[in-house]
Design an enzyme around this catalytic site. Structure first.
Site, short mmCIF file in Angstrom:
data_model
loop_
_atom_site.label_atom_id
_atom_site.label_comp_id
_atom_site.label_asym_id
_atom_site.label_seq_id
_atom_site.Cartn_x
_atom_site.Cartn_y
_atom_site.Cartn_z
N PHE A 252 -79.39 77.56 36.05
CA PHE A 252 -79.97 78.51 35.78
C PHE A 252 -81.73 78.43 35.82
CE2 PHE A 252 -78.53 79.47 30.81
CZ PHE A 252 -77.28 78.73 31.18
N CYS A 263 -78.54 83.62 21.05
CA CYS A 263 -78.83 81.74 20.90
C CYS A 263 -80.87 82.52 21.57
CB CYS A 263 -78.36 80.83 21.88
SG CYS A 263 -76.75 81.29 20.17
N ARG A 330 -75.26 91.65 21.91
CA ARG A 330 -76.12 91.41 21.17
C ARG A 330 -77.59 90.48 22.21
NH1 ARG A 330 -74.34 86.60 17.30
NH2 ARG A 330 -72.79 86.90 18.15
C1 UDX Z 1 -76.71 79.72 25.55
C2 UDX Z 1 -76.92 78.31 26.00
O1 UDX Z 1 -76.46 78.00 26.82
C3 UDX Z 1 -76.23 77.31 24.76
O2 UDX Z 1 -75.66 75.73 24.90
C4 UDX Z 1 -76.06 77.67 23.57
O3 UDX Z 1 -75.49 76.84 22.35
C5 UDX Z 1 -75.95 78.70 23.62
O4 UDX Z 1 -76.72 80.04 23.78
P1 UDX Z 1 -75.56 81.92 25.89
O5 UDX Z 1 -76.09 82.18 24.52
O6 UDX Z 1 -73.52 81.81 25.40
O7 UDX Z 1 -75.69 80.20 25.48
O8 UDX Z 1 -75.26 82.19 27.20
P2 UDX Z 1 -75.96 81.27 28.41
O9 UDX Z 1 -74.32 80.94 30.03
O10 UDX Z 1 -76.56 80.34 28.09
O11 UDX Z 1 -76.66 82.70 29.08
C6 UDX Z 1 -77.93 83.35 28.33
C7 UDX Z 1 -78.46 84.08 29.07
O12 UDX Z 1 -79.12 83.66 30.06
C8 UDX Z 1 -77.37 85.32 29.45
O13 UDX Z 1 -77.92 86.37 29.37
C9 UDX Z 1 -77.29 85.15 30.98
O14 UDX Z 1 -77.31 86.53 31.80
C10 UDX Z 1 -78.53 84.51 31.46
N1 UDX Z 1 -79.13 83.85 32.24
C11 UDX Z 1 -78.34 82.38 32.56
C12 UDX Z 1 -79.52 83.99 33.69
O15 UDX Z 1 -80.07 85.40 33.47
N2 UDX Z 1 -79.60 82.97 34.88
C13 UDX Z 1 -79.35 82.12 34.71
O16 UDX Z 1 -79.32 81.75 35.64
C14 UDX Z 1 -78.19 82.09 33.59
#
Ligand code: UDX
Length: 434
Positions: A252, A263, A330
């Site tokens: 992340f 979420c 979303r």
């Molecule tokens: C997230 C949580 O990871 C999960 O544990 C929870 O239950 C629901 O919310 P999700 O929304 O499916 O899951 O996506 P995730 O892969 O966590 O990414 C969320 C957002 O962060 C995305 O828009 C993604 O592009 C962004 N992101 C993620 C970044 O910009 N950089 C990163 O390093 C990681």
């Protein structure tokens, strides 16, 4: 053991299918007849890797069925999992009406001891309030126990996350209910998954704190990336070095156009609201939301600079979903960017491998042309924006892309390409923080 899962949205469906695959007898219930009929026909309401295959296998083995008959499903199961939606209400707080309707059904249907497992993401204190609500509405005082068991599924890898979670959190005051929930997750013992048994309040907080922390980590690296651009440093070198410190961790820390999805934005806002209500302001979470909102504006300003204005510029946008491997749009940063570009009188040629139908509902009207493939989207454009990091874009034929574009300008908000390689091909290339 018989388990009933109420709600066949993302969480409910993945959980129902996952538990059936663990060997339990699962009934997934929903009040939406159309959705249930589609599932009974084997049609998937969501796009999720591996879901269809396991679902069909479990249906064939008679371990999984779909129904709209909530009362029977409640009465036949020992464990009832509540996975209905808690969408954001107008005031920024989660709307609990679906949970309250389920509470009424539980109160009137339970005839013997049940374990009720809440999986929906709920505001702090809801599990205990739900317990009281069901008790108050029960005509005959039948015993039940309530557990909060948050999910940490990521879209696109939800099945994998369910089968191999980092941890299972059980928030309950009841030893019996804790034993039953541990029992339904028994296959996870074999792979030594840590189980955290705590109070419902702490379990609710774990869910909000986890998502807010991850959103904060992304926001932090996004701001660092913006500064890296000013000083000519590569944010990936910075993030890599940061991540090697075990106290920080490498995940992340990938910069981008901001976090989106169903979420993170909702949960961070819910934590902020809870802080306001309980007079314990969550200032860091508040600022994270502000910075994240500004990130798409920073990207649009960058596109504006790169193309020397946006008015009547034709711009290819690759990727519309909030992240790859999902059709979910979303709070997608890509859609926020598209909207701002259109507001500035640009013409968008957009393509996404699966999210076009959902994007059409949001980006209807003038200014956006949805394309059949990535090459159509880049044809005769003044610039190209990579907005979601789908693997098929990583492997795109860049020579062909360049020959199709009017001006070879690429704004890569996800850093899927190597700057040196792009420059060598002849692109004017703008990455994120490099
Ligand atoms: C997230 C949580 O990871 C999960 O544990 C929870 O239950 C629901 O919310 P999700 O929304 O499916 O899951 O996506 P995730 O892969 O966590 O990414 C969320 C957002 O962060 C995305 O828009 C993604 O592009 C962004 N992101 C993620 C970044 O910009 N950089 C990163 O390093 C990681």
């Amino acid at each position: 053991m018989r388990v009933t899962v109420i709600g066949t949205g993302y969480v409910g469906l993945v959980c129902g299918v996952g538990l059936a695959d663990f060997g339990l007898n699962v009934t997934c219930v929903d009040c939406n007849q159309q959705r249930i009929s589609a599932l009974q026909r084997g049609e998937m309401p969501i796009y999720e890797i591996g879901l269809e295959e396991i679902l069909k296998r479990c249906v064939k083995n008679h371990r999984l069925k779909f129904s709209t008959d909530l009362k029977t499903a409640i009465q036949q199961a020992a464990v009832i999992i509540v996975a209905v939606g808690t969408p954001e209400g107008a005031n920024g707080k989660p709307d609990l009406s679906q949970i309250e309707t389920v509470a009424q059904s539980l109160a009137s249907s339970i005839q013997e001891y049940k374990v009720i497992v809440v999986k929906s993401t709920v505001p702090l204190g809801t599990t205990r309030r739900l317990n009281d609500l069901i008790k108050k509405q029960q005509k005959r005082k039948v015993k039940f126990d309530i557990v909060y068991n948050p999910e940490f599924l990521r879209e696109g890898t939800a099945i994998e996350d369910f089968m191999r979670p980092n941890r299972v959190v059980i928030g309950s005051d009841s030893k019996e209910a804790t034993r039953v929930v541990k029992e339904i997750y028994r296959p996870l013992y074999i792979i030594e998954t840590p189980f955290i048994v705590t109070t419902p309040e702490a379990a609710e907080m774990i869910k909000y704190a986890s998502n807010t922390f991850l959103a904060t980590k992304i926001t932090f690296i996004n701001e660092v990336a913006n500064l890296c651009e000013k000083i000519g440093a590569d944010v990936h070198h910075v993030a890599y070095a940061l991540g090697l410190d075990k106290r920080i961790g490498s995940m992340f820390l990938h910069p981008g156009p901001g976090f989106g999805g169903s979420c993170f934005p909702k949960d961070v806002r819910a934590l902020v609201e809870a802080g306001k209500e309980l007079n314990s302001p969550q200032r860091l979470a508040e600022i994270v939301l502000q910075i994240n909102q500004a990130q798409s504006e920073i990207v649009v300003a960058k596109i504006d600079r790169a193309l020397q204005g946006l008015d009547q510029k034709r711009i290819g946008v690759l990727g519309l979903s909030f992240k790859p491997n999902t059709d979910d749009v979303r709070e997608s940063p890509s859609l926020a960017i598209c909207k701002k570009l259109v507001e500035n009188h640009a013409i968008i040629q957009a393509y996404d491998p699966v999210a076009v139908p959902n994007s059409r509902k949001v980006l209807s009207g003038e200014g956006v042309i949805f394309c059949e493939n990535a090459y159509d989207a880049v044809t005769k454009v003044d610039g190209l924006v990579i907005a979601t990091e789908w693997n098929e874009f990583r492997n795109i034929d860049l020579i062909k892309v360049k020959s199709l574009m009017k001006n070879p300008v690429v704004i890569d908000t996800r850093n899927i390409f190597e700057p040196q390689k792009m420059k060598k091909i002849g692109f004017q290339y703008f990455g994120q923080g490099r």
